[in-house]
Enzyme design. Structure first.
Site, mmCIF file in Angstrom:
data_model
loop_
_atom_site.group_PDB
_atom_site.id
_atom_site.type_symbol
_atom_site.label_atom_id
_atom_site.label_comp_id
_atom_site.label_asym_id
_atom_site.label_seq_id
_atom_site.Cartn_x
_atom_site.Cartn_y
_atom_site.Cartn_z
ATOM 1 N N GLY A 1 3.555 10.501 -1.429
ATOM 2 C CA GLY A 1 2.172 10.779 -1.828
ATOM 3 C C GLY A 1 1.153 10.432 -0.757
ATOM 4 O O GLY A 1 1.389 10.611 0.448
ATOM 5 N N VAL A 2 0.029 9.925 -1.199
ATOM 6 C CA VAL A 2 -1.064 9.623 -0.274
ATOM 7 C C VAL A 2 -0.676 8.483 0.673
ATOM 8 O O VAL A 2 -1.093 8.449 1.829
ATOM 9 C CB VAL A 2 -2.369 9.351 -1.065
ATOM 10 N N ASP A 3 0.131 7.564 0.181
ATOM 11 C CA ASP A 3 0.620 6.437 0.990
ATOM 12 C C ASP A 3 1.370 6.969 2.214
ATOM 13 O O ASP A 3 1.093 6.564 3.367
ATOM 14 C CB ASP A 3 1.549 5.593 0.101
ATOM 15 N N THR B 1 -2.557 8.368 -10.151
ATOM 16 C CA THR B 1 -2.472 9.655 -10.869
ATOM 17 C C THR B 1 -1.445 10.628 -10.281
ATOM 18 O O THR B 1 -1.386 11.779 -10.694
ATOM 19 C CB THR B 1 -3.850 10.361 -10.931
ATOM 20 N N GLY B 2 -0.640 10.139 -9.349
ATOM 21 C CA GLY B 2 0.433 10.978 -8.802
ATOM 22 C C GLY B 2 1.773 10.474 -9.311
ATOM 23 O O GLY B 2 2.091 10.594 -10.494
ATOM 24 N N ILE B 3 2.527 9.861 -8.425
ATOM 25 C CA ILE B 3 3.869 9.353 -8.755
ATOM 26 C C ILE B 3 3.813 8.355 -9.924
ATOM 27 O O ILE B 3 4.728 8.312 -10.746
ATOM 28 C CB ILE B 3 4.481 8.708 -7.485
ATOM 29 N N TYR B 4 2.749 7.584 -10.041
ATOM 30 C CA TYR B 4 2.643 6.584 -11.110
ATOM 31 C C TYR B 4 2.227 7.176 -12.465
ATOM 32 O O TYR B 4 2.140 6.453 -13.462
ATOM 33 C CB TYR B 4 1.717 5.439 -10.705
ATOM 34 N N ASP C 1 -8.256 15.996 1.996
ATOM 35 C CA ASP C 1 -7.234 15.062 2.462
ATOM 36 C C ASP C 1 -7.923 13.763 2.879
ATOM 37 O O ASP C 1 -8.783 13.771 3.768
ATOM 38 C CB ASP C 1 -6.530 15.716 3.661
ATOM 39 N N ILE C 2 -7.512 12.654 2.297
ATOM 40 C CA ILE C 2 -8.212 11.387 2.572
ATOM 41 C C ILE C 2 -7.992 10.915 4.012
ATOM 42 O O ILE C 2 -8.824 10.199 4.556
ATOM 43 C CB ILE C 2 -7.813 10.284 1.566
HETATM 44 N N1 AR6 Z 1 -5.265 12.879 0.396
HETATM 45 C C1 AR6 Z 1 -5.833 12.596 -0.796
HETATM 46 N N2 AR6 Z 1 -5.134 12.512 -1.939
HETATM 47 C C2 AR6 Z 1 -3.794 12.711 -1.866
HETATM 48 C C3 AR6 Z 1 -3.127 12.999 -0.653
HETATM 49 C C4 AR6 Z 1 -3.931 13.076 0.521
HETATM 50 N N3 AR6 Z 1 -3.400 13.319 1.724
HETATM 51 N N4 AR6 Z 1 -1.796 13.127 -0.930
HETATM 52 C C5 AR6 Z 1 -1.639 12.963 -2.257
HETATM 53 N N5 AR6 Z 1 -2.848 12.715 -2.830
HETATM 54 P P1 AR6 Z 1 0.231 9.122 -5.325
HETATM 55 P P2 AR6 Z 1 0.230 6.802 -7.155
HETATM 56 C C6 AR6 Z 1 -3.184 12.444 -4.232
HETATM 57 O O1 AR6 Z 1 1.505 9.607 -5.910
HETATM 58 O O2 AR6 Z 1 0.297 7.698 -8.341
HETATM 59 C C7 AR6 Z 1 3.619 6.138 -3.262
HETATM 60 O O3 AR6 Z 1 4.943 6.432 -2.961
HETATM 61 C C8 AR6 Z 1 -2.225 12.903 -5.286
HETATM 62 O O4 AR6 Z 1 -2.393 14.284 -5.567
HETATM 63 O O5 AR6 Z 1 0.065 9.166 -3.856
HETATM 64 O O6 AR6 Z 1 -0.733 5.649 -7.175
HETATM 65 C C9 AR6 Z 1 3.320 4.655 -3.200
HETATM 66 O O7 AR6 Z 1 4.085 3.995 -2.195
HETATM 67 C C10 AR6 Z 1 -2.676 12.029 -6.459
HETATM 68 O O8 AR6 Z 1 -3.789 12.630 -7.110
HETATM 69 O O9 AR6 Z 1 -0.101 7.586 -5.783
HETATM 70 C C11 AR6 Z 1 3.697 4.193 -4.576
HETATM 71 O O10 AR6 Z 1 5.086 3.962 -4.694
HETATM 72 C C12 AR6 Z 1 -3.158 10.753 -5.801
HETATM 73 O O11 AR6 Z 1 -3.235 11.053 -4.410
HETATM 74 C C13 AR6 Z 1 3.327 5.357 -5.454
HETATM 75 O O12 AR6 Z 1 3.385 6.502 -4.619
HETATM 76 C C14 AR6 Z 1 -2.267 9.560 -6.001
HETATM 77 O O13 AR6 Z 1 -0.922 9.961 -6.019
HETATM 78 C C15 AR6 Z 1 1.914 5.228 -5.986
HETATM 79 O O14 AR6 Z 1 1.691 6.254 -6.912
#
Ligand code: AR6
Length: 173
Positions: A37-39, A123-126, A15-16
């Site tokens: 997500g991570v945000d 690599t998540g929502i995007y 977890d970051i």
């Molecule tokens: N620690 C580390 N990595 C994580 C955590 C965590 N706590 N939670 C999720 N991940 P994403 P994006 C990973 O969707 O694709 C947001 O709503 C996750 O498994 O967070 O850049 C923003 O506001 C994945 O591998 O980011 C934008 O609208 C990675 O983090 C949108 O999502 C990125 O997934 C950005 O989408």
């Protein structure tokens, strides 16, 4: 590509929000107002001060980065970068992903930050496939480190087994 583990590039699964590097890099969106997500995890763990600073900044174009303090996080700073939404075969999108990594590191350098942990941008929502995103991320970081001695450590923080395995193969673990 240089020597990775044991050098200035490192990877962990986890977890970051728990990282103790001086800065962690958030995968934000253009408005910088939080999200899922991570945000969402970073804003929840760091508290309202981060969002307050983001509001004042007022947004961030795709491929660029902005910095706030880390609020209640261990990390002193959060670097918010905006990765691209994935589009199959698009060079523009690949360049924007590389720019997100490069501009995050440039902002770290500008602020005297030496240790940075990245989440896996886009690599998540995007929707960016990890197999395509990981080599772009690693190459962008490696290229930056080749030219800049000031950054001592870049850590990729992978949230699940699959992402960790893909990075592990590329980094030679
Ligand atoms: N620690 C580390 N990595 C994580 C955590 C965590 N706590 N939670 C999720 N991940 P994403 P994006 C990973 O969707 O694709 C947001 O709503 C996750 O498994 O967070 O850049 C923003 O506001 C994945 O591998 O980011 C934008 O609208 C990675 O983090 C949108 O999502 C990125 O997934 C950005 O989408």
């Amino acid at each position: 590509m240089g020597t990775y583990l044991g050098g200035r590039i490192d990877m962990v699964k986890g977890d970051i929000t728990l990282q103790d590097t001086e800065a962690i890099v958030n995968a934000a969106d253009n408005k910088l107002l939080g999200g899922g997500g991570v945000d969402g995890a970073i804003h929840t763990a760091g508290g309202p001060k981060i969002l307050e600073e983001c509001r004042r900044i007022g947004g961030c174009p795709t491929g660029e980065a902005r910095i706030t303090t880390g609020g209640r996080l261990k990390a002193r700073y959060v670097i918010h970068t905006v990765g691209p939404v994935y589009r199959y075969g698009s060079k523009v999108v690949a360049d924007l992903l590389a720019a997100a990594y490069r501009n995050s590191l440039k902002l770290a350098s500008d602020n005297g930050i030496k240790r940075v942990a990245f989440s896996s941008i886009s690599t998540g929502i995007y929707g960016y496939p990890i197999e395509e995103a990981a080599p772009i991320a690693i190459e962008a970081v490696d290229d930056y480190l080749d030219l800049h001695d000031d950054i001592e450590l870049v850590r990729f923080v992978l949230f699940n087994d699959r992402d960790y395995t893909v990075y592990g193969e590329l980094l030679g673990v």
